[in-house]
Design a protein around this motif. Structure first.
Motif, PDB file in Angstrom:
ATOM      1  N   LYS A 155       0.856  -1.200   0.000  1.00 56.68           N
ATOM      2  CA  LYS A 155       0.000   0.000   0.000  1.00 56.68           C
ATOM      3  C   LYS A 155       0.887   1.243   0.000  1.00 56.68           C
ATOM      4  O   LYS A 155       1.827   1.345   0.781  1.00 56.68           O
ATOM      5  N   ILE A 156       0.558   2.168  -0.897  1.00 59.91           N
ATOM      6  CA  ILE A 156       1.404   3.366  -1.045  1.00 59.91           C
ATOM      7  C   ILE A 156       0.659   4.594  -0.524  1.00 59.91           C
ATOM      8  O   ILE A 156      -0.471   4.864  -0.936  1.00 59.91           O
ATOM      9  N   ASP A 157       1.287   5.317   0.382  1.00 58.98           N
ATOM     10  CA  ASP A 157       0.750   6.599   0.848  1.00 58.98           C
ATOM     11  C   ASP A 157       1.534   7.688   0.110  1.00 58.98           C
ATOM     12  O   ASP A 157       2.679   7.985   0.452  1.00 58.98           O
ATOM     13  N   MET A 201       8.711   6.436 -10.830  1.00 61.50           N
ATOM     14  CA  MET A 201       7.905   7.623 -10.536  1.00 61.50           C
ATOM     15  C   MET A 201       7.100   7.966 -11.776  1.00 61.50           C
ATOM     16  O   MET A 201       7.620   7.945 -12.895  1.00 61.50           O
ATOM     17  N   GLU A 202       5.825   8.278 -11.567  1.00 60.06           N
ATOM     18  CA  GLU A 202       4.995   8.786 -12.653  1.00 60.06           C
ATOM     19  C   GLU A 202       4.552  10.167 -12.214  1.00 60.06           C
ATOM     20  O   GLU A 202       3.650  10.270 -11.368  1.00 60.06           O
ATOM     21  N   GLY A 203       5.222  11.206 -12.715  1.00 60.09           N
ATOM     22  CA  GLY A 203       4.999  12.545 -12.157  1.00 60.09           C
ATOM     23  C   GLY A 203       5.456  12.533 -10.714  1.00 60.09           C
ATOM     24  O   GLY A 203       6.572  12.140 -10.395  1.00 60.09           O
ATOM     25  N   ASN A 204       4.522  12.877  -9.803  1.00 64.50           N
ATOM     26  CA  ASN A 204       4.846  12.908  -8.378  1.00 64.50           C
ATOM     27  C   ASN A 204       4.554  11.592  -7.679  1.00 64.50           C
ATOM     28  O   ASN A 204       4.711  11.486  -6.473  1.00 64.50           O
ATOM     29  N   LYS A 205       4.067  10.631  -8.431  1.00 66.43           N
ATOM     30  CA  LYS A 205       3.587   9.406  -7.778  1.00 66.43           C
ATOM     31  C   LYS A 205       4.567   8.260  -7.903  1.00 66.43           C
ATOM     32  O   LYS A 205       5.109   8.009  -8.983  1.00 66.43           O
ATOM     33  N   LEU A 206       4.737   7.565  -6.797  1.00 65.58           N
ATOM     34  CA  LEU A 206       5.550   6.351  -6.814  1.00 65.58           C
ATOM     35  C   LEU A 206       4.666   5.193  -7.263  1.00 65.58           C
ATOM     36  O   LEU A 206       3.554   5.010  -6.742  1.00 65.58           O
ATOM     37  N   MET A 207       5.141   4.422  -8.200  1.00 70.71           N
ATOM     38  CA  MET A 207       4.346   3.311  -8.729  1.00 70.71           C
ATOM     39  C   MET A 207       5.090   1.994  -8.494  1.00 70.71           C
ATOM     40  O   MET A 207       6.327   1.951  -8.474  1.00 70.71           O
ATOM     41  N   ILE A 208       4.325   0.911  -8.319  1.00 72.80           N
ATOM     42  CA  ILE A 208       4.925  -0.429  -8.154  1.00 72.80           C
ATOM     43  C   ILE A 208       4.200  -1.393  -9.082  1.00 72.80           C
ATOM     44  O   ILE A 208       2.959  -1.447  -9.089  1.00 72.80           O
ATOM     45  N   ASP A 209       4.947  -2.139  -9.841  1.00 66.74           N
ATOM     46  CA  ASP A 209       4.366  -3.222 -10.632  1.00 66.74           C
ATOM     47  C   ASP A 209       4.393  -4.472  -9.732  1.00 66.74           C
ATOM     48  O   ASP A 209       5.374  -5.209  -9.697  1.00 66.74           O
TER      49      ASP A 209
END
Ligand code: SF4
Ligand code: SF4
Length: 229
Positions: A155-157, A201-209
């Motif tokens: 879960k990403i905050d 990172m996608e813009g300001n967001k951290l993403m996880i596959d």
């Protein structure tokens, strides 16, 4: 060499998570000063409390005192079940994916006879880690390792991710604070260190596959307030 004619080593089963009172530890040390060499090996590479060096006539005396006065069992040695051990788990650690102490206690009780009356052809150890950080090194030190993992996605905050990037939260739980490594760099310290390259990172967001994550714990250890399991 009469001084070293006997040198028995005894194992004492440790409590789940290694919770002791100071009084209990003093009792153990007093017993071993009186009936053994006074030299102990507390949770060395095997995990148990190990009493090093006593003579044959003392063995039953020690066993009697341990089991009748201290309400404490001996551990196993030789070709049998040995050294059940678990990490501190849910008692203190937010990463614990199951109750390591409960499982260790339960299986120890279940196989208690095998600690004392060998049924295994060779030494056999089981150890319990609540997550892949492996604080009891179950993967290296046990014949049967239990390592907790999680069923759903990390879960990403995203607000907390930004707080790490902005320097408002110290990375690694503050473990390296005070060292002059410059400002926290999420790309260099987290994303580039992901062994399966499934962070970005996608813009300001951290993403996880998530399907590519091999659960190494690195990103979670580095930014525990942003990433939860
Ligand atoms: S193995 Fe994982 S759950 Fe257990 S104490 Fe270490 S970090 Fe916590
Ligand atoms: S736990 Fe490890 S493999 Fe999974 S996303 Fe984080 S760094 Fe990558």
């Amino acid at each position: 060499f009469p001084g070293v004619a006997h040198f028995h080593t005894m194992r004492v089963a440790q409590p789940g998570g290694k919770f002791y009172t100071a009084e209990f530890l003093r009792q153990l040390c007093d017993l071993w000063d009186l009936r053994g060499s006074g030299i102990t090996n507390m949770h060395g590479s095997t995990g148990d409390i190990i009493f090093l060096g006593t003579t044959t006539p003392q063995l039953e005396e020690i066993f009697y005192e341990m089991s009748h006065k201290f309400n404490q069992d001996l551990g196993g040695s030789g070709s049998n079940l040995r050294t059940p051990a678990d990490c501190i788990g849910q008692a203190r650690c937010e990463f614990a994916c199951y109750d390591t102490q409960d499982m260790c206690y339960d299986l120890t009780q279940e196989y208690q006879d095998e600690l004392h009356r060998p049924a295994f052809p060779y030494k056999f150890k089981f150890k319990f880690d609540g997550c892949p950080n492996c604080c009891v090194a179950s993967i290296a030190r046990a014949d049967l390792s239990f390592i907790g993992t999680w069923r759903d996605d990390i879960k990403i905050d995203q607000e907390a991710v930004q707080a790490y990037i902005g320097g408002e939260i110290a990375p690694n739980g503050g473990a390296h604070s005070g060292r002059d490594w410059g400002p926290f760099d999420i790309q260099k310290e987290v994303i580039d260190n992901c062994p399966t390259e499934c962070l970005w990172m996608e813009g300001n967001k951290l993403m996880i596959d998530s399907k590519e994550c091999n659960r190494c714990m690195h990103c979670i250890n580095a930014t525990p307030r942003a990433l939860r399991i």
